[in-house]
Design an enzyme around this catalytic site. Structure first.
Site, short mmCIF file in Angstrom:
data_model
loop_
_atom_site.label_atom_id
_atom_site.label_comp_id
_atom_site.label_asym_id
_atom_site.label_seq_id
_atom_site.Cartn_x
_atom_site.Cartn_y
_atom_site.Cartn_z
N GLY A 144 23.11 -30.44 -31.30
CA GLY A 144 24.14 -30.98 -30.41
C GLY A 144 23.84 -32.12 -29.49
N LYS A 156 34.48 -25.88 -36.62
CA LYS A 156 35.61 -25.84 -36.03
C LYS A 156 35.90 -27.19 -35.70
CE LYS A 156 34.53 -21.83 -33.27
NZ LYS A 156 34.00 -21.24 -31.92
N ARG A 196 11.04 -28.85 -37.70
CA ARG A 196 10.90 -29.40 -36.38
C ARG A 196 9.36 -29.91 -36.02
NH1 ARG A 196 15.50 -26.33 -33.12
NH2 ARG A 196 17.11 -27.61 -33.71
P1 ADP Z 1 26.77 -28.61 -38.10
O1 ADP Z 1 25.69 -27.50 -37.56
O2 ADP Z 1 26.29 -29.20 -39.19
O3 ADP Z 1 27.38 -29.32 -37.03
P2 ADP Z 1 28.91 -26.85 -37.99
O4 ADP Z 1 28.03 -25.60 -36.91
O5 ADP Z 1 30.01 -27.32 -37.42
O6 ADP Z 1 28.18 -27.77 -38.74
O7 ADP Z 1 29.67 -25.79 -39.17
C1 ADP Z 1 28.80 -25.17 -40.27
C2 ADP Z 1 29.27 -24.00 -40.65
O8 ADP Z 1 30.98 -24.13 -40.92
C3 ADP Z 1 28.71 -23.37 -41.51
O9 ADP Z 1 28.17 -21.92 -41.43
C4 ADP Z 1 29.96 -23.10 -42.91
O10 ADP Z 1 29.86 -21.59 -43.48
C5 ADP Z 1 31.15 -23.26 -41.90
N1 ADP Z 1 32.09 -23.57 -42.78
C6 ADP Z 1 32.31 -24.74 -43.35
N2 ADP Z 1 33.78 -24.31 -44.12
C7 ADP Z 1 34.15 -23.46 -43.94
C8 ADP Z 1 35.31 -22.78 -44.42
N3 ADP Z 1 36.09 -23.38 -44.99
N4 ADP Z 1 35.63 -21.58 -44.04
C9 ADP Z 1 34.80 -20.97 -43.03
N5 ADP Z 1 33.42 -21.50 -42.49
C10 ADP Z 1 33.16 -22.65 -43.08
#
Ligand code: ADP
Ligand code: MG
Length: 392
Positions: free
Chosen positions: A372, A198, A39
């Site tokens: 976000g 999620k 950052r």
């Molecule tokens: P971003 O920050 O890029 O928006 P998210 O916060 O939505 O992404 O998701 C990232 C998390 O999702 C990571 O910590 C990863 O371990 C988890 N994740 C991805 N696939 C799975 C899975 N199949 N089971 C459990 N956790 C998962």
């Protein structure tokens, strides 16, 4: 709406002037040291440009979520790191209310860093009085904190009403260009790849993207909720059972645009990775959980991605923090890089997604630092920190 940028100010008008620059130095710290400088480095083009033009640069940022002054979240701790990264001394201003004199004493091209904006209660209240105190530290305002633009705070919104010109820094400009224009007027095919933990929190993004994209490829734990919605069992996978209906509705709306994983890499637990194996999506054993997309899905996603002219990717395809379950995420990253070589605009957004491609940023058109804020912007929500800036 295009915003006025630092580029639009005549360079000679910057000489000797005090630039109040809102940056996002909300960096991870361990034992008082910065563990990830991304950052800070992201703000370098703006800071360098201002210094080159003879401006005095006064940096504002928040750090963490303090409930008032808190030494463990003081920006004083990062002064040494900022000095090293900028290659110049940085004056620390512990209190904006008594800081104006120090900003006037800075040499041309000099840099100061103001204490954590969230130490003052007016920050999160978007208080006009705190904004006036901050505005007194500069002669014009530059917002380079895209990652904080989704919050109407005194240092991102109210200050921009008081201190003019109020323009976008180069990082902010780049974020707006690639998350805004590039995805609003995409070259086609336009493929979105979504993953992560999620669907809740990303439902609005999916809804906003659906009418615009040609295809939306779903991976990560998010895929498990969709698999459940079409009647497959997902064993012990991370899944949101209460979002099954939402997933069903999205599938119905998306029609052929929504592409789910053909298969998964499963294991009894993360710790028992040695027992990993690939199964088709409808054969996930009850005593296993999905930790990644399988080889067939990687090939399928790759074929779709490399044909695209615009690719937006948010959310890892698996538990990328725990190898070998990073392979699907890496495969998608590779496919975006290949698409880029073939002329596509490739945009990566999201905190974990950016972390997954750390060190490879140059291989993509744009890696958003926004977290976000990038998702809210994609949803089409007005970001207060952007709205507050002058229109071009
Ligand atoms: P971003 O920050 O890029 O928006 P998210 O916060 O939505 O992404 O998701 C990232 C998390 O999702 C990571 O910590 C990863 O371990 C988890 N994740 C991805 N696939 C799975 C899975 N199949 N089971 C459990 N956790 C998962
Ligand atoms: Mg995340």
């Amino acid at each position: 709406m295009t915003k006025r940028s630092l580029r639009d100010l005549p360079p000679e008008a910057l000489d000797g002037r005090r630039a109040l620059v809102r940056v996002d130095f909300n960096v991870p710290l361990k034992d008082g040291h910065v563990t990830d400088e991304t950052r800070i480095r992201a703000a370098l083009p703006t800071i360098k440009y201002l210094r080159d033009k003879g401006a005095r640069v006064i940096l504002l940022s928040h750090l963490g979520r303090p409930k008032g002054p808190d030494p463990t979240l003081s920006l004083r701790q990062i002064v040494r790191d900022v000095e090293r990264i900028l290659g110049t001394p940085v004056e620390f201003i512990p209190d904006p209310a008594s800081g104006a004199a120090a900003t006037r004493q800075l040499p041309r091209g000099g840099v100061a860093l103001v204490e954590n904006t969230r130490f003052w209660p007016g920050e999160e209240a978007n208080d006009a009085r705190l904004a006036a105190t901050l505005a007194a530290l500069g002669d014009f305002y530059v917002d380079d904190a895209f990652g904080s633009a989704h919050r109407a705070h005194a240092s991102t919104a109210a200050v921009a009403q008081l201190l003019k010109p109020a323009v976008a820094g180069f990082l902010m400009e780049k974020e707006l260009r690639y998350l805004g224009d590039a995805l609003q007027h995409p070259g086609r095919p336009f493929v979105a790849v979504l993953g992560g933990a999620k669907i809740s929190g990303k439902i609005d993004v999916i809804e906003a993207l659906l009418p615009r994209v040609d295809e939306i490829l779903i991976g990560g734990a998010m895929a498990s909720t969709f698999l459940l919605a079409i009647g497959f069992q997902v064993g012990g996978s991370l899944v949101e059972r209460d979002k099954e209906d939402v997933a069903k509705a999205l599938i119905a709306r998306a029609g052929a645009k929504l592409i789910l994983p053909r298969g998964a890499v499963v294991a009894p637990s993360l710790a028992r990775a040695a027992e990993q194996r690939e199964v088709p999506s409808d054969r996930v054993p009850a005593d296993c959980a999905i930790f990644d997309i399988d080889g067939a899905t990687r090939l399928d996603f790759r074929a779709r991605i490399v044909k695209a002219k615009t690719v937006f990717w948010n959310g890892p395809m698996g538990v990328f923090e725990t190898p070998p379950f990073d392979a699907g995420t890496r495969a998608v990253a590779d496919a975006l890089v290949e698409a880029g070589k073939r002329g596509a605009v490739t945009v990566v957004g999201g905190g974990d997604s950016a972390a997954a491609v750390a060190g490879l940023e140059d291989k993509f058109t744009h890696v958003s630092t926004g977290g976000g804020a990038s998702l809210e912007f994609l949803e089409g929500k007005p970001l207060p920190g952007v709205t507050a800036l002058e229109d071009a």
